[in-house]
Design a protein around this motif. Structure first.
Motif, PDB file in Angstrom:
ATOM      1  N   ALA A  80    -121.360 -55.999 -70.667  1.00  0.00           N
ATOM      2  CA  ALA A  80    -119.982 -56.052 -71.184  1.00  0.00           C
ATOM      3  C   ALA A  80    -118.980 -55.306 -70.305  1.00  0.00           C
ATOM      4  O   ALA A  80    -117.827 -55.716 -70.181  1.00  0.00           O
ATOM      5  N   ASP A  81    -119.426 -54.223 -69.662  1.00  0.00           N
ATOM      6  CA  ASP A  81    -118.490 -53.426 -68.864  1.00  0.00           C
ATOM      7  C   ASP A  81    -118.453 -53.833 -67.397  1.00  0.00           C
ATOM      8  O   ASP A  81    -117.682 -53.279 -66.616  1.00  0.00           O
ATOM      9  N   ALA A  82    -119.293 -54.783 -67.023  1.00  0.00           N
ATOM     10  CA  ALA A  82    -119.329 -55.203 -65.616  1.00  0.00           C
ATOM     11  C   ALA A  82    -118.085 -56.024 -65.281  1.00  0.00           C
ATOM     12  O   ALA A  82    -117.412 -56.559 -66.157  1.00  0.00           O
ATOM     13  N   LYS A  83    -117.772 -56.091 -63.980  1.00  0.00           N
ATOM     14  CA  LYS A  83    -116.716 -56.985 -63.513  1.00  0.00           C
ATOM     15  C   LYS A  83    -117.355 -58.319 -63.133  1.00  0.00           C
ATOM     16  O   LYS A  83    -118.522 -58.334 -62.707  1.00  0.00           O
ATOM     17  N   PRO A  84    -116.625 -59.407 -63.257  1.00  0.00           N
ATOM     18  CA  PRO A  84    -117.197 -60.717 -62.922  1.00  0.00           C
ATOM     19  C   PRO A  84    -117.857 -60.758 -61.545  1.00  0.00           C
ATOM     20  O   PRO A  84    -118.892 -61.397 -61.368  1.00  0.00           O
ATOM     21  N   ALA A  85    -117.282 -60.026 -60.575  1.00  0.00           N
ATOM     22  CA  ALA A  85    -117.824 -60.064 -59.216  1.00  0.00           C
ATOM     23  C   ALA A  85    -119.250 -59.519 -59.146  1.00  0.00           C
ATOM     24  O   ALA A  85    -119.981 -59.797 -58.207  1.00  0.00           O
ATOM     25  N   GLN A  86    -119.630 -58.731 -60.164  1.00  0.00           N
ATOM     26  CA  GLN A  86    -120.971 -58.150 -60.151  1.00  0.00           C
ATOM     27  C   GLN A  86    -122.018 -59.075 -60.772  1.00  0.00           C
ATOM     28  O   GLN A  86    -123.180 -58.722 -60.861  1.00  0.00           O
ATOM     29  N   LEU A  87    -121.562 -60.229 -61.267  1.00  0.00           N
ATOM     30  CA  LEU A  87    -122.486 -61.132 -61.962  1.00  0.00           C
ATOM     31  C   LEU A  87    -122.901 -62.295 -61.063  1.00  0.00           C
ATOM     32  O   LEU A  87    -122.187 -62.660 -60.128  1.00  0.00           O
ATOM     33  N   SER A  88    -124.028 -62.895 -61.397  1.00  0.00           N
ATOM     34  CA  SER A  88    -124.444 -64.114 -60.703  1.00  0.00           C
ATOM     35  C   SER A  88    -123.655 -65.295 -61.263  1.00  0.00           C
ATOM     36  O   SER A  88    -122.991 -65.175 -62.297  1.00  0.00           O
ATOM     37  N   GLY A  89    -123.734 -66.417 -60.585  1.00  0.00           N
ATOM     38  CA  GLY A  89    -123.002 -67.601 -61.036  1.00  0.00           C
ATOM     39  C   GLY A  89    -123.358 -68.005 -62.456  1.00  0.00           C
ATOM     40  O   GLY A  89    -122.488 -68.283 -63.277  1.00  0.00           O
ATOM     41  N   GLY A  90    -124.645 -68.003 -62.734  1.00  0.00           N
ATOM     42  CA  GLY A  90    -125.094 -68.384 -64.074  1.00  0.00           C
ATOM     43  C   GLY A  90    -124.576 -67.430 -65.132  1.00  0.00           C
ATOM     44  O   GLY A  90    -124.150 -67.844 -66.213  1.00  0.00           O
ATOM     45  N   GLN A  91    -124.588 -66.129 -64.797  1.00  0.00           N
ATOM     46  CA  GLN A  91    -124.064 -65.143 -65.743  1.00  0.00           C
ATOM     47  C   GLN A  91    -122.571 -65.331 -65.955  1.00  0.00           C
ATOM     48  O   GLN A  91    -122.072 -65.243 -67.078  1.00  0.00           O
ATOM     49  N   LYS A  92    -121.850 -65.613 -64.860  1.00  0.00           N
ATOM     50  CA  LYS A  92    -120.403 -65.840 -64.981  1.00  0.00           C
ATOM     51  C   LYS A  92    -120.129 -66.989 -65.938  1.00  0.00           C
ATOM     52  O   LYS A  92    -119.238 -66.907 -66.790  1.00  0.00           O
ATOM     53  N   GLN A  93    -120.892 -68.066 -65.777  1.00  0.00           N
ATOM     54  CA  GLN A  93    -120.636 -69.220 -66.631  1.00  0.00           C
ATOM     55  C   GLN A  93    -120.992 -68.907 -68.081  1.00  0.00           C
ATOM     56  O   GLN A  93    -120.332 -69.392 -69.005  1.00  0.00           O
ATOM     57  N   ARG A  94    -122.007 -68.069 -68.300  1.00  0.00           N
ATOM     58  CA  ARG A  94    -122.333 -67.688 -69.672  1.00  0.00           C
ATOM     59  C   ARG A  94    -121.223 -66.838 -70.269  1.00  0.00           C
ATOM     60  O   ARG A  94    -120.888 -66.964 -71.456  1.00  0.00           O
ATOM     61  N   VAL A  95    -120.616 -65.963 -69.440  1.00  0.00           N
ATOM     62  CA  VAL A  95    -119.459 -65.193 -69.923  1.00  0.00           C
ATOM     63  C   VAL A  95    -118.322 -66.151 -70.273  1.00  0.00           C
ATOM     64  O   VAL A  95    -117.660 -66.008 -71.310  1.00  0.00           O
ATOM     65  N   ALA A  96    -118.116 -67.155 -69.420  1.00  0.00           N
ATOM     66  CA  ALA A  96    -117.046 -68.126 -69.676  1.00  0.00           C
ATOM     67  C   ALA A  96    -117.293 -68.858 -70.996  1.00  0.00           C
ATOM     68  O   ALA A  96    -116.356 -69.147 -71.744  1.00  0.00           O
ATOM     69  N   ILE A  97    -118.555 -69.124 -71.299  1.00  0.00           N
ATOM     70  CA  ILE A  97    -118.874 -69.775 -72.584  1.00  0.00           C
ATOM     71  C   ILE A  97    -118.595 -68.817 -73.744  1.00  0.00           C
ATOM     72  O   ILE A  97    -118.003 -69.205 -74.754  1.00  0.00           O
ATOM     73  N   ALA A  98    -118.961 -67.539 -73.564  1.00  0.00           N
ATOM     74  CA  ALA A  98    -118.661 -66.543 -74.604  1.00  0.00           C
ATOM     75  C   ALA A  98    -117.160 -66.422 -74.804  1.00  0.00           C
ATOM     76  O   ALA A  98    -116.667 -66.291 -75.935  1.00  0.00           O
ATOM     77  N   ARG A  99    -116.412 -66.487 -73.694  1.00  0.00           N
ATOM     78  CA  ARG A  99    -114.950 -66.425 -73.781  1.00  0.00           C
ATOM     79  C   ARG A  99    -114.421 -67.604 -74.600  1.00  0.00           C
ATOM     80  O   ARG A  99    -113.529 -67.441 -75.437  1.00  0.00           O
TER      81      ARG A  99
END
Lengths: 219, 249
Positions: free
Chosen positions: B137-156
């Motif tokens: 939750a406290d990470a910045k998007p740049a610290q995530l992998s592509g798959g994780q980024k897309q999962r955050v986008a889904i949560a958003r």
């Protein structure tokens, strides 16, 4: 007259520069942000007006703007005249810097903001501006060094700045070479300090900026 | 979901063209998307699938006709209201890089839906948990992998409590090993009976998760069917060809 006496005499005028520069930095940031954001929005008539302003300013020397303002508009004081003239002049450049920064943000950021149901100004304030601030700081600092240097012009509207004192001193000492040498050194020192501050800021944000680039690279 | 089966999005005689009318995305296009369904749109690249779903939340404008979303016609005045009900997941994630993962997920609810901060954070963390990223939750998007980024986008998207989620090729920008984690979450959402319209080239996902599949060509859905019919007995010749090329490789 000794060199150090000359330095002291000239330096007394530096207060004007130190008062004028921060005022112009703030005002041009406000002008640049507002016009830059409006220009980025690409509404035809407004964009054309802003383009006209920017193009016109690019082709007119700041001294001409200063004199034109001095003889046409009563602004109460020489300081106000100098302040408004420098704001008009450098505001155009800051507008371009802000617009350029906004254009560099990936278009997907606007899509993401819109798809959350947010309005244009909210997207600008919360998504775009925080992202471009890191990137435009170096360019802005370059512009503000030009602002510092352009303060050498304000004695023409009667402000008793470094240049004003210099002219007085030359009239007494008949030694323009040493006087202008001193001024050169003084301005260099002031600009060099701004440069140092700029590179400090740049370094401290560059980590975050790199992270942003990495994010963009991954997109 | 008692309202399942109702019309959610209706296209009425919509025209949309690009490039001075040369590229046809929709040509007198009429179609109804049903509530509670996972509707997958496929077609050849350049057919305008992305543009079609981007029209649903007014990221693209249409040339003619109307789009009606839950009884509300999409227009300049209703655009913002409709966008609050229709969430979108993009190919390029489009996370806000200067915000933390949690801020990304709560930004919309707080600023757009005017939810209380605590409320948005609580539901945000819940959705991050569901996509398996609560600990980031406290990470910045740049610290995530592509798959994780897309999962955050889904949560958003989920944290907007949308009536419809649009997915615009959500796995196309991902490395192959990360496609699965995103598709699994989408399957989970589909099984919950959420309304989803998905543009994707993942045909095995389509076969498993879709309620309906449509094939877009020359500005129309030339074929719309349930997955079994679509894959096994396509009526249209170019759909057959497409399936042979993409699925039965």
């Amino acid at each position: 007259m000794h060199l150090h006496e000359m330095v002291v005499y000239i330096t007394r005028g530096i207060g004007i520069t130190f008062k004028l520069v921060p005022c112009v930095i703030v005002s041009t940031l406000i002008v640049g942000m507002i016009l830059g954001i409006l220009r980025f929005k690409n509404i035809k008539v407004i964009s054309q007006i802003i383009d006209l302003y920017v193009t016109a300013i690019r082709g007119i020397p700041p001294l001409v703007i200063l004199m034109a303002l001095y003889f046409t508009v009563k602004l109460g004081s020489s300081f106000m005249t100098a302040f408004v003239a420098l704001t008009i002049y450098h505001g155009a450049y800051v507008t371009e810097i802000v617009r350029g920064g906004l254009e560099a943000v990936p278009k997907g950021q606007m899509d993401a903001g819109k798809s959350l149901g947010l309005g244009y100004m909210r997207i600008m304030a919360s998504v775009y501006i925080p992202q471009i601030m890191l990137q435009i700081i170096p360019t802005l600092c370059g512009q503000y060094i030009l602002v510092v240097k352009d303060t050498t012009l304000v004695s023409v509207v009667g402000l008793q700045d470094i240049m004003w004192n210099a002219k007085e001193l030359i009239a007494v000492t008949y030694d323009p070479i040493r006087v202008y040498f001193i001024i050169g050194v003084l301005y260099f020192v002031v600009c060099f300090i701004i440069d140092l501050i700029a590179s400090r800021v740049e370094k401290s944000v560059s980590g975050r900026y790199q992270a942003q680039l990495a994010e963009k690279g991954a997109q | 979901m008692s309202e399942d089966g109702k019309v959610l999005v209706e296209f009425k005689n919509v025209d949309k063209r690009f490039g001075g009318g040369k590229i046809i995305v929709m040509d007198d296009f009429s179609f109804s998307f049903t509530k509670g369904e996972t509707h997958i749109i496929c077609g050849r690249s350049g057919a305008g699938k992305s543009t079609l779903i981007r029209c649903i939340n007014a990221l693209e404008t249409i040339d003619k006709g109307s789009i009606i979303i839950e009884g509300q016609e999409l227009g300049h005045k209703t655009m913002h209201d409709i966008r609050k009900k229709v969430a979108m997941v993009f190919q390029d994630f489009n996370l806000f890089p200067h915000m933390s993962v949690l801020e990304n997920v709560t930004f919309g609810p707080i600023r757009s839906l005017k939810k209380k901060k605590e409320e948005a954070i609580e539901s945000g963390l819940m959705y991050l948990d569901r996509v398996g990223l609560r600990d980031r939750a406290d990470a910045k998007p740049a610290q995530l992998s592509g798959g994780q980024k897309q999962r955050v986008a889904i949560a958003r998207a989920l944290n907007m409590h949308p009536d419809l989620i649009l997915f615009d090729e959500p796995t196309s920008a991902l490395d192959p090993e990360m496609v699965g984690e995103v598709l699994n979450i989408m399957k989970m959402l589909s099984e919950e009976g959420r309304s989803m319209i998905v543009v994707t080239h993942e045909m095995s996902f389509a076969k498993e998760a879709a309620d309906k599949i449509s094939f877009l060509e020359n500005g129309k859905f030339i074929e719309t069917a349930d997955p079994d019919t679509f894959f096994d007995h396509p009526k249209h010749e170019s759909v057959k060809k497409f399936i042979d090329q993409v699925y039965n490789k």
